[in-house]
Design a protein around this motif. Structure first.
Motif, PDB file in Angstrom:
ATOM      1  N   ILE A 155       0.845  -1.197   0.000  1.00 54.61           N
ATOM      2  CA  ILE A 155       0.000   0.000   0.000  1.00 54.61           C
ATOM      3  C   ILE A 155       0.879   1.245   0.000  1.00 54.61           C
ATOM      4  CG2 ILE A 155      -1.607   1.332   1.433  1.00 54.61           C
ATOM      5  CD1 ILE A 155      -2.932  -1.425   2.101  1.00 54.61           C
ATOM      6  N   LEU A 156       1.975   1.185   0.745  1.00 55.39           N
ATOM      7  CA  LEU A 156       2.905   2.329   0.743  1.00 55.39           C
ATOM      8  C   LEU A 156       3.564   2.507  -0.621  1.00 55.39           C
ATOM      9  CD1 LEU A 156       4.636   1.998   4.217  1.00 55.39           C
ATOM     10  CD2 LEU A 156       3.237   3.907   3.416  1.00 55.39           C
ATOM     11  N   GLU A 157       3.709   1.413  -1.358  1.00 50.76           N
ATOM     12  CA  GLU A 157       4.280   1.510  -2.709  1.00 50.76           C
ATOM     13  C   GLU A 157       3.217   1.857  -3.734  1.00 50.76           C
ATOM     14  OE1 GLU A 157       6.202  -2.197  -3.531  1.00 50.76           O
ATOM     15  OE2 GLU A 157       7.830  -1.828  -2.123  1.00 50.76           O
ATOM     16  N   GLN A 158       1.965   2.024  -3.284  1.00 54.82           N
ATOM     17  CA  GLN A 158       0.829   2.332  -4.158  1.00 54.82           C
ATOM     18  C   GLN A 158       0.651   1.276  -5.243  1.00 54.82           C
ATOM     19  OE1 GLN A 158      -0.776   5.963  -3.830  1.00 54.82           O
ATOM     20  NE2 GLN A 158      -0.033   5.279  -1.858  1.00 54.82           N
TER      21      GLN A 158
ATOM     22  N   ALA B  92      -6.574  -1.685  -4.876  1.00 49.96           N
ATOM     23  CA  ALA B  92      -7.937  -1.981  -5.284  1.00 49.96           C
ATOM     24  C   ALA B  92      -8.592  -2.977  -4.324  1.00 49.96           C
ATOM     25  CB  ALA B  92      -7.945  -2.541  -6.703  1.00 49.96           C
ATOM     26  N   GLN B  93      -7.759  -3.845  -3.730  1.00 52.00           N
ATOM     27  CA  GLN B  93      -8.298  -4.852  -2.814  1.00 52.00           C
ATOM     28  C   GLN B  93      -8.634  -4.267  -1.444  1.00 52.00           C
ATOM     29  OE1 GLN B  93      -5.204  -7.951  -3.502  1.00 52.00           O
ATOM     30  NE2 GLN B  93      -6.694  -9.307  -2.539  1.00 52.00           N
ATOM     31  N   PHE B  94      -7.815  -3.322  -0.994  1.00 54.60           N
ATOM     32  CA  PHE B  94      -7.972  -2.809   0.373  1.00 54.60           C
ATOM     33  C   PHE B  94      -8.063  -1.287   0.388  1.00 54.60           C
ATOM     34  CE2 PHE B  94      -5.411  -6.704   0.525  1.00 54.60           C
ATOM     35  CZ  PHE B  94      -6.222  -7.499   1.317  1.00 54.60           C
ATOM     36  N   PRO B  95      -9.063  -0.724  -0.283  1.00 58.98           N
ATOM     37  CA  PRO B  95      -9.118   0.739  -0.399  1.00 58.98           C
ATOM     38  C   PRO B  95      -9.218   1.439   0.963  1.00 58.98           C
ATOM     39  CG  PRO B  95     -11.169  -0.268  -1.128  1.00 58.98           C
ATOM     40  CD  PRO B  95     -10.194  -1.374  -0.920  1.00 58.98           C
ATOM     41  N   LEU B  96      -9.884   0.808   1.933  1.00 59.94           N
ATOM     42  CA  LEU B  96     -10.128   1.491   3.207  1.00 59.94           C
ATOM     43  C   LEU B  96      -8.847   1.703   4.013  1.00 59.94           C
ATOM     44  CD1 LEU B  96     -13.442  -0.228   4.326  1.00 59.94           C
ATOM     45  CD2 LEU B  96     -13.133   2.063   3.398  1.00 59.94           C
TER      46      LEU B  96
END
Lengths: 682, 74
Positions: free
Chosen positions: A230-233, A239-243
């Motif tokens: 997620i930190l690497e975008q 898309a799997q963990f938008p929250l």
């Protein structure tokens, strides 16, 4: 738990992964495509330590992002339940590059065993690797192996068996410099848990995102890896963990840099005696990739390859021919002795043995050609050719990389068309696929060998060479025309690793060449066998039954219908027309058809050639006709297998049919030019 | 200056500006700001052989033009 362990082999391109994979499985492997994509999937089974292993060879990749098909695929496969243990093949002579993927694999949280390959090269260069410190710093078992010399293979699988159920052991031994320094404000010390620990600000964010993941998505496996992605975008994970991703900065570059910094630390600590001498590879490259001499050197190498193909191949073919004649005579005698009917004797001797056997005598030429291609590929020279040819290929709107499929086309069009997968741009791929069939494949070789020897005596080899040059020129001209027709010229940039040169590995080469020889033999036993039988039937029968008058046979009817179309190109003979049509099954069939149609016993022998040359001369078929025939065979549709492959690779019947018809038209035009101009001059 | 403008020698990467996906791939290869980059070979059309973090790559002129570098100091 089943008794079988599924092992995924992964590593950088050129790390010797396939050699290691072959060392375990030999040639007993299943090659298929990954579902839905044109990336090759290799699987092999073997047993050791009382356990069955299923090995899967994953594509060679540098990292586990989701930007390329290969990377996405490998990542998804490793994360799935289909993999119990990851074997990360690392080129020990190039730790700095290879450990980047290793760190990413370890972060995935599955059992990883590092296979430290090419230890022999490390030794040769006078370097040493601290095999005690390296696994300490990585926190995973690290087994030195040499795939080429088959060393350490057992130990590696032993480690796989022992680590199948273990995730990371606690690490107690390493603290990086970056976070050991005083005053670190991050709450706890991650060095006991993870191989790769980031700077405090990144570790803070990882903790924060991990917390969010737990709140929103429950207990997902390996939250640390997900937080990092997620930190690497990473698009897939976002898309799997938008929250969990809201307001998170993009720290991809930071994360990459810190990984490489850590790798630098590892390399400094474990690598002793870093090569003081000038590396061999760079010395060789000064010649082979020289801005001016690179291209002539390459052409010289190819000239030597073809010279060997013709001379050594011919020497071996002579011996083969003697055996064939012996065999044919024996079979004929045996059949007569057991009272077989005339039709059966004729089918066996004139149909099957003449057709299939004639083709088998060319096996030595083809063996030499594939041996040479295998050595070029295995030594590391192939990727240099992409660089050397980049300038010329740029002029026709392609990157140097597109030259590799073309070069492989000298061997066989089918794998060459598949090799165009390495090109990322779909338009480049399509253009490469369209021009590759013009490269003269080994199946066309028998046609040149036969007709050039019959009609050009001492210049035979030169004439055969000219076919390769014409094929290359036609491919270049066609590519140029397509690029001129295209509306705007896109930029096509080359990016390819130039691996260390190495002595080719005998085992890999044996497997590569054996595959090709097996294909050739299979083709002789199936396609060419069937074509010879059908041809024999067509030539010995007509509507009123069996006939002895060949010019009244089915074959003659068909040939005579097509011959007028071939008149303007100097090939307006019904037998030649039949040979060309049956050549669509496979190009060698042009030659086997000639032996069947003209009833020649061993066509690849001096007597056979003299006999055929006599018959042809009586028909008014001379040297110019022969050259036109060779040009036509060079350029027209390679074979049904090639058309089917083009269909598969372009996923379009339209393109497959277009390319097949287009090739016939090009062949006709070129043969027409040769015949008409040749007839004017001579 | 970019790799395209420079001859054989040792440099440091200042920035990388190529199409998005290519840029990401180059970064994953370790071609990030501050990295040492050696130019080992050069062709007239601008294609170059570079060495980054222990690996040699052949790159085409377009990529070469996208990598800004500076002379390595000290």
């Amino acid at each position: 738990m089943s008794g079988q362990i599924n092992v995924g082999f992964i590593g950088n391109p050129n790390c010797g992964k396939t050699t290691l994979f072959n060392a375990y499985t030999g040639a007993k492997l299943k090659v298929a495509n990954w579902p839905g994509v044109t990336v090759e999937k290799k699987e092999g089974m073997f047993s050791a330590h009382g356990v069955d292993f299923k090995l899967v060879d994953l594509p060679g990749i540098y990292s586990l992002t989701s930007y390329t098909m290969e990377e996405k695929l490998s990542r998804g496969y490793i994360l799935s339940d289909d993999v119990d243990v990851i074997v990360d093949v690392v080129d020990a002579s190039n730790l700095e590059r290879n450990l980047y993927l290793t760190l990413q694999l370890i972060e995935l949280g599955k059992p990883v065993v590092v296979a430290l390959n090419m230890m022999d090269i490390v030794e040769e260069r006078g370097m040493e690797i601290d095999l005690h410190r390296l696994p300490e710093m990585l926190g995973v078992p690290t087994i030195p192996v040499s795939a080429r010399k088959k060393r350490g293979l057992d130990v590696l699988m032993h480690a796989v068996v022992h680590h199948r159920d273990k995730t990371l052991d606690a690490l107690e031994h390493h603290h990086h410099r970056t976070s050991v320094k005083m005053g670190g404000r991050h709450r706890h010390n991650h060095h006991n848990e993870h191989t790769m620990v980031y700077s405090d600000d990144i570790e803070d964010l990882i903790d924060e995102i991990t917390k969010r993941l737990r709140v929103h998505y429950g207990n997902i496996p390996n939250p640390r890896w997900h937080s990092l992605k997620i930190l690497e975008q990473d698009e897939e994970i976002l898309a799997q963990f938008p929250l969990a991703a809201a307001g998170v900065p993009n720290l991809e570059k930071e994360i990459i840099n810190q990984k490489y910094d850590f790798i630098e630390e590892i390399v400094e600590e474990v690598l002793v005696g870093r090569s003081a001498k000038v590396e061999m590879t760079e010395k060789i490259d000064r010649v082979l990739t020289h801005p001016f001499w690179g291209a002539p050197v390459f052409l010289g190498i190819m000239a030597v390859v073809f010279f060997l193909t013709f001379t050594i191949g011919d020497k071996l073919a002579d011996g083969f021919g003697v055996l064939l004649e012996l065999f044919s005579g024996q079979v004929e005698r045996l059949l007569v002795a057991i009272g077989a009917s005339e039709a059966v004797v004729s089918l066996a001797a004139d149909g099957v043995i003449a057709g299939v056997g004639g083709i088998l005598t060319f096996l030595p030429n083809i063996f030499i050609l594939f041996l040479a291609l295998a050595i070029l590929e295995d030594s590391g020279y192939m990727s240099r050719i992409a660089y050397v040819m980049d300038g010329i290929m740029g002029k026709i709107g392609l990157s140097g990389r597109a030259f590799i499929p073309m070069l492989l086309g000298f061997g066989c069009t089918v794998p060459a068309v598949m090799a165009s997968r390495a090109l990322e741009n779909p338009k480049d791929r399509l253009r490469t696929i369209i021009i590759t069939p013009f490269m003269s494949c080994s199946a066309r070789l028998p046609v040149y060998v036969l007709f050039s020897k019959m009609f050009f005596a001492e210049n035979a080899m030169f004439v055969a060479y000219s076919m390769y040059v014409i094929g290359l020129l036609v491919a270049i001209i066609v590519a140029l025309l397509i690029s001129k027709l295209g509306k705007k010229r896109e930029k096509h940039s080359l990016l390819i690793e130039l691996p260390e040169y190495k002595a080719p590995n005998a085992h890999s080469i044996v497997i590569y060449v054996w595959e090709k020889v097996k294909d050739y033999l299979t083709k002789a036993g199936t396609t060419i066998f069937v074509a010879s039988v059908i041809l024999w039937v067509l030539q010995n029968f007509n509507l009123s039954g069996m006939t002895n008058n060949m010019s009244e046979s089915f074959a003659a009817y068909i040939g005579k219908a097509v011959a007028p179309l071939l008149g303007p190109v100097g090939l307006g003979y019904w037998q030649i027309a039949v040979a060309i049509i049956s050549g669509l099954a496979a190009k060698e069939v042009v030659v086997s058809s000639c032996s069947v149609l003209f009833e020649i016993g061993n066509i690849n022998s001096n007597e056979g050639m003299a006999e055929l040359a006599g018959i042809l001369a009586a028909m008014g078929f001379g040297a110019i006709n022969a050259y036109a025939l060779m040009v036509f065979c060079l350029l027209y549709t390679p074979c049904v297998a090639a058309v089917a492959t083009i269909k598969k690779e372009t996923n379009s019947w339209k393109w497959a049919m277009f390319s097949a018809v287009f090739q016939v038209i090009v062949a006709w035009i070129c043969a027409f030019a040769v015949y008409q101009i040749g007839s004017l001059i001579f | 200056m970019t790799v395209l403008d420079c001859g054989i020698g040792s440099y440091k990467v200042v920035s990388v500006a190529t199409p998005y996906e290519l840029e990401r791939r180059l970064e994953a290869l370790g071609l990030t700001e501050g990295t040492r980059l050696d130019i080992l070979g050069k062709k007239r059309n601008g294609a170059s052989v570079i060495k980054v973090r222990g690996t040699r790559f052949a790159i085409g002129a377009e990529i070469a033009a996208g990598i800004t570098i500076e002379e390595e100091r000290g």
